[in-house]
Write an enzyme that holds these catalytic residues in place. Structure first.
Site, PDB file in Angstrom:
ATOM      1  N   LYS A  29       0.825  -1.213   0.000  1.00  0.00           N
ATOM      2  CA  LYS A  29       0.000   0.000   0.000  1.00  0.00           C
ATOM      3  C   LYS A  29       0.856   1.260   0.000  1.00  0.00           C
ATOM      4  O   LYS A  29       0.507   2.242  -0.648  1.00  0.00           O
ATOM      5  CB  LYS A  29      -0.949   0.017   1.214  1.00  0.00           C
ATOM      6  CG  LYS A  29      -2.103  -0.963   1.093  1.00  0.00           C
ATOM      7  CD  LYS A  29      -3.189  -0.657   2.109  1.00  0.00           C
ATOM      8  CE  LYS A  29      -4.350  -1.635   1.991  1.00  0.00           C
ATOM      9  NZ  LYS A  29      -5.369  -1.426   3.035  1.00  0.00           N
ATOM     10  N   LYS A  68      -5.102 -11.432  -6.612  1.00  0.00           N
ATOM     11  CA  LYS A  68      -6.329 -11.567  -5.815  1.00  0.00           C
ATOM     12  C   LYS A  68      -7.368 -10.545  -6.260  1.00  0.00           C
ATOM     13  O   LYS A  68      -7.025  -9.446  -6.711  1.00  0.00           O
ATOM     14  CB  LYS A  68      -6.023 -11.455  -4.318  1.00  0.00           C
ATOM     15  CG  LYS A  68      -5.882 -10.059  -3.817  1.00  0.00           C
ATOM     16  CD  LYS A  68      -5.851  -9.992  -2.297  1.00  0.00           C
ATOM     17  CE  LYS A  68      -5.554  -8.531  -1.935  1.00  0.00           C
ATOM     18  NZ  LYS A  68      -5.326  -8.247  -0.561  1.00  0.00           N
ATOM     19  N   LYS A  80     -10.577  -4.408  -4.637  1.00  0.00           N
ATOM     20  CA  LYS A  80     -11.205  -3.197  -5.160  1.00  0.00           C
ATOM     21  C   LYS A  80     -10.171  -2.243  -5.729  1.00  0.00           C
ATOM     22  O   LYS A  80     -10.501  -1.334  -6.474  1.00  0.00           O
ATOM     23  CB  LYS A  80     -12.047  -2.520  -4.089  1.00  0.00           C
ATOM     24  CG  LYS A  80     -11.254  -2.123  -2.878  1.00  0.00           C
ATOM     25  CD  LYS A  80     -12.110  -1.468  -1.841  1.00  0.00           C
ATOM     26  CE  LYS A  80     -11.271  -1.080  -0.645  1.00  0.00           C
ATOM     27  NZ  LYS A  80     -10.663  -2.233   0.045  1.00  0.00           N
TER      28      LYS A  80
HETATM   29  P1  TYM Z   1     -10.632  -6.225   4.310  1.00  0.00           P
HETATM   30  O1  TYM Z   1     -11.688  -5.245   4.689  1.00  0.00           O
HETATM   31  O2  TYM Z   1      -9.648  -5.842   3.275  1.00  0.00           O
HETATM   32  O3  TYM Z   1     -11.292  -7.573   3.834  1.00  0.00           O
HETATM   33  C1  TYM Z   1     -12.323  -8.233   4.572  1.00  0.00           C
HETATM   34  C2  TYM Z   1     -12.084  -9.739   4.504  1.00  0.00           C
HETATM   35  O4  TYM Z   1     -12.115 -10.189   3.150  1.00  0.00           O
HETATM   36  C3  TYM Z   1     -10.966 -10.995   2.899  1.00  0.00           C
HETATM   37  N1  TYM Z   1     -10.606 -10.873   1.472  1.00  0.00           N
HETATM   38  C4  TYM Z   1     -10.486 -11.901   0.627  1.00  0.00           C
HETATM   39  N2  TYM Z   1     -10.648 -13.231   0.813  1.00  0.00           N
HETATM   40  C5  TYM Z   1     -10.471 -14.030  -0.275  1.00  0.00           C
HETATM   41  N3  TYM Z   1     -10.164 -13.559  -1.518  1.00  0.00           N
HETATM   42  C6  TYM Z   1     -10.002 -12.234  -1.737  1.00  0.00           C
HETATM   43  N4  TYM Z   1      -9.711 -11.788  -2.967  1.00  0.00           N
HETATM   44  C7  TYM Z   1     -10.157 -11.336  -0.630  1.00  0.00           C
HETATM   45  N5  TYM Z   1     -10.080  -9.996  -0.499  1.00  0.00           N
HETATM   46  C8  TYM Z   1     -10.353  -9.725   0.798  1.00  0.00           C
HETATM   47  C9  TYM Z   1      -9.902 -10.441   3.822  1.00  0.00           C
HETATM   48  O5  TYM Z   1      -8.864 -11.369   4.045  1.00  0.00           O
HETATM   49  C10 TYM Z   1     -10.706 -10.130   5.062  1.00  0.00           C
HETATM   50  O6  TYM Z   1     -10.852 -11.280   5.861  1.00  0.00           O
HETATM   51  N6  TYM Z   1      -7.379  -5.714   8.083  1.00  0.00           N
HETATM   52  C11 TYM Z   1      -8.680  -6.269   7.704  1.00  0.00           C
HETATM   53  C12 TYM Z   1      -9.824  -5.724   8.528  1.00  0.00           C
HETATM   54  C13 TYM Z   1      -9.634  -5.883   9.998  1.00  0.00           C
HETATM   55  C14 TYM Z   1      -9.723  -7.105  10.729  1.00  0.00           C
HETATM   56  C15 TYM Z   1      -9.487  -6.753  12.069  1.00  0.00           C
HETATM   57  C16 TYM Z   1      -9.989  -8.412  10.364  1.00  0.00           C
HETATM   58  C17 TYM Z   1      -9.361  -4.895  10.880  1.00  0.00           C
HETATM   59  N7  TYM Z   1      -9.261  -5.412  12.116  1.00  0.00           N
HETATM   60  C18 TYM Z   1      -9.492  -7.716  13.086  1.00  0.00           C
HETATM   61  C19 TYM Z   1      -9.991  -9.381  11.379  1.00  0.00           C
HETATM   62  C20 TYM Z   1      -9.733  -9.039  12.712  1.00  0.00           C
HETATM   63  C21 TYM Z   1      -8.956  -5.915   6.251  1.00  0.00           C
HETATM   64  O7  TYM Z   1      -8.471  -4.919   5.754  1.00  0.00           O
HETATM   65  O8  TYM Z   1      -9.868  -6.703   5.625  1.00  0.00           O
END
Ligand code: TYM
Length: 332
Positions: free
Chosen positions: A112, A195, A198
């Site tokens: 990022k 992957k 967005k």
């Molecule tokens: P975020 O908001 O980017 O994504 C939410 C969840 O979706 C999963 N994900 C995917 N899984 C499979 N294939 C893909 N292409 C794909 N893109 C996204 C992510 O792995 C995630 O599980 N840092 C986290 C948010 C967060 C969080 C937490 C999660 C903040 N605090 C505490 C768990 C526990 C994030 O940015 O996810």
């Protein structure tokens, strides 16, 4: 009951299919087995610039989607991160226990910040993983259902929990990631070795749950495949076909082997049509439910504020123990 916690960022007008299949699809059944805490990390969202009006709207759309997908506020605690100030308070303690080199090795930070140009990247992107560790450790969660891209953050969280416990005495539960192998990484339809995300260069490879199903069906039908004709699962040599099989299997509940057997003598067009169809069947009622939840904003706000109260009950107790162990004077 053991505890589960997870979060999804409110950084878009719709969750995408990767979010759903990688993570959210696990959240719903876990409500039955676990004491479940699910939240919308809006503090994480501002690690990259956000428009305030848009952010407010996206938090509500995120909550509506979680409810529409089956997160039940009577069976789990659903809340917004910024309404529980303990997240930030614990994150500072954890930040002070994290090595600069350790944080620098986080691949999401590297990706990022490279995208923004190292000079322009915010410091929040750097401290993001310690806030995420705080999210998890505050609730003493045993399991954290996420996609593959969050594995490294979970490892850091485990290291920080162990480090704190060793230095100050047993305080935190060391959490485990819950990553479902088959769907842990859903790929971009146009570039099936990256992957689904967005932030991809083009939206043609991204399926948003709330898009017009006709648009999404078209994207599935234009998915990149390969020059062969045979439908089989092989991530290395047939990433596009394997991704479509994964998507269809996860949405329909049928095994991949079963699907492959049914495609003997058939072509990629059939695979795409069927995948588009199961997707349409899944998103059509979901969109209607999301609209219904969004039509009563007062009720949504009430659900979230009730969730925040319940979350604070747990979070404030953990934080008080942590502050005491660190040597801070008691509050009040
Ligand atoms: P975020 O908001 O980017 O994504 C939410 C969840 O979706 C999963 N994900 C995917 N899984 C499979 N294939 C893909 N292409 C794909 N893109 C996204 C992510 O792995 C995630 O599980 N840092 C986290 C948010 C967060 C969080 C937490 C999660 C903040 N605090 C505490 C768990 C526990 C994030 O940015 O996810």
């Amino acid at each position: 009951r053991p505890r589960v916690l997870s979060g999804i960022q409110p950084t878009s007008d719709s969750f995408h299919l990767g979010n759903f299949l990688g993570a959210l699809q696990q959240w719903v059944p876990m409500q039955d087995e676990f004491d479940a805490y699910y939240f919308i990390p809006d503090l994480h969202a501002i690690t990259v610039p956000q428009n305030p009006k848009e952010l407010r709207k996206r938090v509500l759309v995120s909550a509506a989607q979680l409810l529409a997908l089956g997160i039940d506020p009577d069976r789990s605690v659903l809340f917004v991160q910024s309404q529980v100030p303990e997240h930030v308070e614990l994150s500072w303690v954890l930040t002070c226990m994290t090595g600069f080199g350790e944080a620098s090795r986080m691949t999401q930070f590297k990706d990022k910040s490279a995208k923004q140009g190292a000079e322009h990247a915010g410091v929040g992107l750097f401290t993001y993983p310690m806030l995420m560790a705080a999210d998890i450790l505050l609730y003493r969660a045993q399991k954290v259902p996420v996609g593959e891209d969050q594995r490294q953050h979970l490892e850091l969280t485990r290291d920080l929990a162990q480090r704190f416990n060793k230095r100050y005495g047993k305080t935190f539960v060391v959490p485990e990631p819950h990553i479902v192998k088959g769907t842990a990484k859903i790929y971009d339809l146009q570039d099936p070795t990256s992957k689904m995300s967005k932030s991809a260069d083009t939206a043609a490879g991204l399926i948003n749950l709330l898009d017009d199903p006709k648009v999404s069906a078209k994207k599935i039908k234009s998915a990149v495949t390969d020059n062969e004709r045979e439908i089989r699962f092989d991530r290395d040599t047939k990433p596009g076909v394997s991704n479509l099989l994964t998507i269809q299997s996860a949405l329909s509940g049928r095994d991949i082997d079963d699907l492959v057997a049914g495609y003997e003598g058939k072509g990629y067009g059939d695979l795409k049509n069927d995948t588009a169809e199961v997707l349409t069947e899944f998103v059509t009622p979901l969109r209607a439910k999301v609209d219904e939840y969004l039509s009563d904003e007062a009720e949504l706000l009430r659900i979230l504020s009730n969730g925040a109260d319940r979350a604070r009950d747990v979070a404030s107790r953990t934080l008080a123990q942590v502050y005491d162990k660190v040597g801070f004077l008691p509050r009040k």
